[in-house]
Motif scaffolding. Sequence first.
Motif, mmCIF file in Angstrom:
data_model
loop_
_atom_site.group_PDB
_atom_site.id
_atom_site.type_symbol
_atom_site.label_atom_id
_atom_site.label_comp_id
_atom_site.label_asym_id
_atom_site.label_seq_id
_atom_site.Cartn_x
_atom_site.Cartn_y
_atom_site.Cartn_z
ATOM 1 N N ASP A 25 65.281 24.928 60.535
ATOM 2 C CA ASP A 25 64.001 25.613 60.402
ATOM 3 C C ASP A 25 64.156 26.826 59.500
ATOM 4 O OD1 ASP A 25 62.700 23.840 62.021
ATOM 5 O OD2 ASP A 25 63.060 24.992 63.841
ATOM 6 N N PHE A 26 63.151 27.053 58.685
ATOM 7 C CA PHE A 26 63.143 28.180 57.763
ATOM 8 C C PHE A 26 62.424 29.317 58.464
ATOM 9 C CE2 PHE A 26 61.383 30.274 53.858
ATOM 10 C CZ PHE A 26 62.598 30.722 53.380
ATOM 11 N N ALA A 27 63.168 30.068 59.231
ATOM 12 C CA ALA A 27 62.577 31.147 60.025
ATOM 13 C C ALA A 27 62.710 32.466 59.283
ATOM 14 C CB ALA A 27 63.270 31.234 61.378
ATOM 15 N N PHE A 28 61.659 33.258 59.343
ATOM 16 C CA PHE A 28 61.685 34.580 58.730
ATOM 17 C C PHE A 28 60.681 35.477 59.440
ATOM 18 C CE2 PHE A 28 58.783 31.882 56.355
ATOM 19 C CZ PHE A 28 57.610 32.629 56.349
ATOM 20 N N THR A 29 60.873 36.753 59.236
ATOM 21 C CA THR A 29 59.970 37.768 59.768
ATOM 22 C C THR A 29 59.473 38.596 58.601
ATOM 23 O OG1 THR A 29 61.295 37.905 61.776
ATOM 24 C CG2 THR A 29 59.801 39.731 61.355
ATOM 25 N N ILE A 30 58.199 38.929 58.618
ATOM 26 C CA ILE A 30 57.649 39.805 57.584
ATOM 27 C C ILE A 30 57.482 41.183 58.203
ATOM 28 C CG2 ILE A 30 55.661 40.263 56.103
ATOM 29 C CD1 ILE A 30 55.343 37.215 55.848
ATOM 30 N N ARG A 31 58.006 42.179 57.509
ATOM 31 C CA ARG A 31 57.974 43.545 58.018
ATOM 32 C C ARG A 31 57.883 44.523 56.855
ATOM 33 N NH1 ARG A 31 62.656 45.746 56.578
ATOM 34 N NH2 ARG A 31 64.574 44.507 56.531
ATOM 35 N N PRO A 32 57.550 45.804 57.147
ATOM 36 C CA PRO A 32 57.549 46.807 56.071
ATOM 37 C C PRO A 32 58.950 46.968 55.483
ATOM 38 C CG PRO A 32 56.393 47.630 58.010
ATOM 39 C CD PRO A 32 57.063 46.345 58.419
ATOM 40 N N VAL A 33 59.003 47.231 54.218
ATOM 41 C CA VAL A 33 60.286 47.449 53.552
ATOM 42 C C VAL A 33 60.919 48.730 54.093
ATOM 43 C CG1 VAL A 33 59.394 48.819 51.608
ATOM 44 C CG2 VAL A 33 61.404 47.379 51.276
ATOM 45 N N ALA A 34 62.228 48.755 54.110
ATOM 46 C CA ALA A 34 62.989 49.950 54.469
ATOM 47 C C ALA A 34 63.820 50.351 53.251
ATOM 48 C CB ALA A 34 63.905 49.659 55.660
ATOM 49 N N ALA A 35 64.196 51.601 53.187
ATOM 50 C CA ALA A 35 65.000 52.078 52.056
ATOM 51 C C ALA A 35 66.273 51.250 51.896
ATOM 52 C CB ALA A 35 65.320 53.557 52.230
ATOM 53 N N PRO A 79 50.701 48.811 51.289
ATOM 54 C CA PRO A 79 51.745 47.945 51.823
ATOM 55 C C PRO A 79 52.828 47.588 50.814
ATOM 56 C CG PRO A 79 49.619 46.819 51.793
ATOM 57 C CD PRO A 79 49.393 48.182 51.271
ATOM 58 N N PHE A 80 54.047 47.589 51.311
ATOM 59 C CA PHE A 80 55.245 47.141 50.588
ATOM 60 C C PHE A 80 56.050 46.443 51.674
ATOM 61 C CE2 PHE A 80 58.723 48.822 47.423
ATOM 62 C CZ PHE A 80 59.304 47.581 47.368
ATOM 63 N N ILE A 81 56.108 45.114 51.619
ATOM 64 C CA ILE A 81 56.678 44.336 52.712
ATOM 65 C C ILE A 81 57.797 43.432 52.221
ATOM 66 C CG2 ILE A 81 54.597 44.394 54.153
ATOM 67 C CD1 ILE A 81 53.820 41.659 53.034
ATOM 68 N N VAL A 82 58.642 43.018 53.157
ATOM 69 C CA VAL A 82 59.720 42.073 52.857
ATOM 70 C C VAL A 82 59.689 40.951 53.880
ATOM 71 C CG1 VAL A 82 61.247 43.747 51.744
ATOM 72 C CG2 VAL A 82 61.422 43.360 54.211
ATOM 73 N N ALA A 83 60.277 39.824 53.485
ATOM 74 C CA ALA A 83 60.516 38.720 54.413
ATOM 75 C C ALA A 83 62.014 38.713 54.678
ATOM 76 C CB ALA A 83 60.085 37.398 53.802
ATOM 77 N N GLU A 84 62.364 38.713 55.961
ATOM 78 C CA GLU A 84 63.751 38.774 56.376
ATOM 79 C C GLU A 84 64.099 37.516 57.162
ATOM 80 O OE1 GLU A 84 66.573 42.073 58.530
ATOM 81 O OE2 GLU A 84 64.529 41.864 59.268
ATOM 82 N N SER A 85 65.245 36.916 56.834
ATOM 83 C CA SER A 85 65.677 35.707 57.536
ATOM 84 C C SER A 85 66.190 36.072 58.926
ATOM 85 C CB SER A 85 66.792 35.006 56.754
ATOM 86 O OG SER A 85 68.006 35.724 56.892
ATOM 87 N N ALA A 86 66.429 35.052 59.730
ATOM 88 C CA ALA A 86 66.962 35.267 61.076
ATOM 89 C C ALA A 86 68.342 35.914 61.040
ATOM 90 C CB ALA A 86 67.032 33.934 61.817
ATOM 91 N N THR A 87 69.052 35.773 59.924
ATOM 92 C CA THR A 87 70.379 36.380 59.803
ATOM 93 C C THR A 87 70.332 37.775 59.182
ATOM 94 O OG1 THR A 87 70.751 35.378 57.639
ATOM 95 C CG2 THR A 87 71.493 34.127 59.578
ATOM 96 N N GLY A 88 69.124 38.254 58.847
ATOM 97 C CA GLY A 88 68.987 39.600 58.290
ATOM 98 C C GLY A 88 68.954 39.671 56.779
ATOM 99 N N ALA A 89 68.980 38.528 56.096
ATOM 100 C CA ALA A 89 68.923 38.517 54.630
ATOM 101 C C ALA A 89 67.481 38.711 54.162
ATOM 102 C CB ALA A 89 69.468 37.201 54.088
ATOM 103 N N ILE A 90 67.294 39.501 53.120
ATOM 104 C CA ILE A 90 65.968 39.682 52.532
ATOM 105 C C ILE A 90 65.702 38.499 51.607
ATOM 106 C CG2 ILE A 90 64.505 41.173 51.100
ATOM 107 C CD1 ILE A 90 65.263 42.287 53.909
ATOM 108 N N LEU A 91 64.622 37.777 51.880
ATOM 109 C CA LEU A 91 64.285 36.552 51.147
ATOM 110 C C LEU A 91 63.263 36.775 50.038
ATOM 111 C CD1 LEU A 91 63.874 34.326 54.310
ATOM 112 C CD2 LEU A 91 65.866 34.415 52.791
ATOM 113 N N GLY A 92 62.506 37.856 50.137
ATOM 114 C CA GLY A 92 61.472 38.129 49.156
ATOM 115 C C GLY A 92 60.731 39.383 49.529
#
Length: 195
Positions: A25-35, A79-92
């Motif tokens: 499964d291609f799981a990700f979370t969308i959240r605000p970007v962090a520095a 808004p400035f957001i990122v998609a983060e994988s379940a392993t913590g990698a930034i995907l976009g």
Amino acid sequence: MLPEEYERRRRLPAHLREPEHREPDFAFTIRPVAAADLPVVRDIYRHYVLNSTVTFDERPKTLGQWRRSLREATELQLPFIVAESATGAILGYALVQPWKQRSAYRYTVESSVYLSPAATGRGLGRALMEALIEATKARGVREMIAVIADQGADASIRLHERLGFDEIGRMGRVGQKFGRELGIVLLQKSLRKKR
């Protein structure tokens, strides 16, 4: 022999069958970007600057420039957001920036979305854009503009159209990159509530 029994016998037992290849499964979370995300954001964008015409930038942005973008987004509450994988990698990532600097344009923004090359074609661009649209609408912005290269960005144009953007114009040969003359397609989406 019953038809159900025949079908069951016709099929090889599970231990003799080739294992079915299933992509995880291609799981990700969308959240605000962090520095701390900015070096990866820089690298994602750098790939497109150096290898494509989807951006007209010819030099990658520095980490300092990305920090300024984050500071501006924070100050303007955009808004400035990122998609983060379940392993913590930034995907976009996706963000909006002021369309123009003049104050009369304060309710209009320009959107951008970029994905890690390994994360394309899996619905992530759409998920980021939908989240960006909702977050932008919640901040009282009225209009969103997308400026998309007229060559090599057909998927981006289709995505924006599926999300309710309308083409409002084209400008030919306004940019040059890799020795090619390039134009842009302008798309717009109204974020105002329908009356």
